[in-house]
Scaffold this motif. Structure first.
Motif, short mmCIF file in Angstrom:
data_model
loop_
_atom_site.label_atom_id
_atom_site.label_comp_id
_atom_site.label_asym_id
_atom_site.label_seq_id
_atom_site.Cartn_x
_atom_site.Cartn_y
_atom_site.Cartn_z
N ALA A 34 0.82 -1.20 0.00
CA ALA A 34 0.00 0.00 0.00
C ALA A 34 0.86 1.25 0.00
O ALA A 34 1.94 1.28 0.57
CB ALA A 34 -0.91 -0.01 1.23
N GLY A 35 0.32 2.26 -0.63
CA GLY A 35 0.95 3.58 -0.67
C GLY A 35 -0.03 4.58 -1.25
O GLY A 35 -1.17 4.24 -1.57
N ARG A 36 0.43 5.81 -1.36
CA ARG A 36 -0.46 6.87 -1.83
C ARG A 36 -0.76 6.80 -3.32
O ARG A 36 -1.76 7.31 -3.77
CB ARG A 36 0.14 8.23 -1.49
N ASP A 37 0.12 6.15 -4.12
CA ASP A 37 -0.05 6.15 -5.56
C ASP A 37 0.24 4.77 -6.15
O ASP A 37 1.38 4.49 -6.52
CB ASP A 37 0.87 7.21 -6.18
N PRO A 38 -0.78 3.90 -6.27
CA PRO A 38 -0.55 2.56 -6.81
C PRO A 38 0.04 2.55 -8.21
O PRO A 38 0.73 1.61 -8.59
CB PRO A 38 -1.93 1.91 -6.80
N SER A 39 -0.19 3.60 -8.99
CA SER A 39 0.37 3.63 -10.35
C SER A 39 1.89 3.74 -10.31
O SER A 39 2.56 3.43 -11.30
CB SER A 39 -0.24 4.78 -11.16
N ALA A 40 2.45 4.18 -9.19
CA ALA A 40 3.90 4.28 -9.06
C ALA A 40 4.53 2.96 -8.63
O ALA A 40 5.74 2.82 -8.63
CB ALA A 40 4.26 5.36 -8.03
N ALA A 41 3.70 2.00 -8.28
CA ALA A 41 4.20 0.72 -7.77
C ALA A 41 4.70 -0.17 -8.90
O ALA A 41 4.07 -0.27 -9.93
CB ALA A 41 3.10 0.00 -7.01
N ARG A 42 5.85 -0.79 -8.66
CA ARG A 42 6.30 -1.88 -9.52
C ARG A 42 5.70 -3.13 -8.90
O ARG A 42 5.78 -3.32 -7.69
CB ARG A 42 7.82 -1.96 -9.54
N PRO A 43 5.09 -3.98 -9.69
CA PRO A 43 4.41 -5.15 -9.13
C PRO A 43 5.34 -6.04 -8.31
O PRO A 43 6.49 -6.26 -8.67
CB PRO A 43 3.91 -5.90 -10.36
N VAL A 44 4.82 -6.49 -7.18
CA VAL A 44 5.50 -7.50 -6.36
C VAL A 44 4.69 -8.77 -6.56
O VAL A 44 3.53 -8.83 -6.14
CB VAL A 44 5.55 -7.10 -4.87
N PRO A 45 5.26 -9.78 -7.22
CA PRO A 45 4.50 -11.00 -7.50
C PRO A 45 3.88 -11.59 -6.23
O PRO A 45 4.53 -11.68 -5.19
CB PRO A 45 5.56 -11.95 -8.08
#
Length: 119
Positions: free
Chosen positions: A33-44
């Motif tokens: 979780a964080g403020r901007d999911p679009s900034a996340a690199r997927p963690v399998p």
């Protein structure tokens, strides 16, 4: 068995912790979780969720069905610890121990797989 929420799960430490939780805690749902999911690199093996820890109502909603929270962000740890206490969630942090809120159930004995807080 409740989910584990990794706040700051998009960052370098949070990504490693989430990957370890998936690897060492099979059968557990891990939410990064964080403020901007679009900034996340997927963690399998994880699910991404938008959570702003400064938004009390949003944080409360994110804690539904969550058994434990791992803090991997420089956030308002006291507010997160308070929200966890109100809902009976275990909380731990990757930040230095002085950043933890007094009275939280933070612990160095993290029972949820390979990610552990080191003091």
């Amino acid at each position: 068995m409740g989910a584990i929420l990794v706040l700051g799960g998009y960052g370098a430490v949070g990504r490693q912790a989430a990957a370890a939780l998936v690897r060492d805690g099979p059968g557990r749902s891990v939410i990064v979780a964080g403020r901007d999911p679009s900034a996340a690199r997927p963690v399998p093996g994880t699910t991404a969720m938008r959570v702003d820890a400064s938004d009390a109502a949003g944080l409360a909603g994110a804690l539904e069905g969550v058994e434990a929270v791992l803090m991997c962000a420089e956030l308002d740890n006291a507010a997160v610890a308070r929200a966890c206490l109100e809902r009976g969630c275990t909380t731990s942090t990757s930040a230095p121990p002085t950043r933890c809120s007094p009275g939280s159930r933070s612990s160095t004995s993290w029972p949820y797989g390979g990610a552990r807080r080191r003091s």
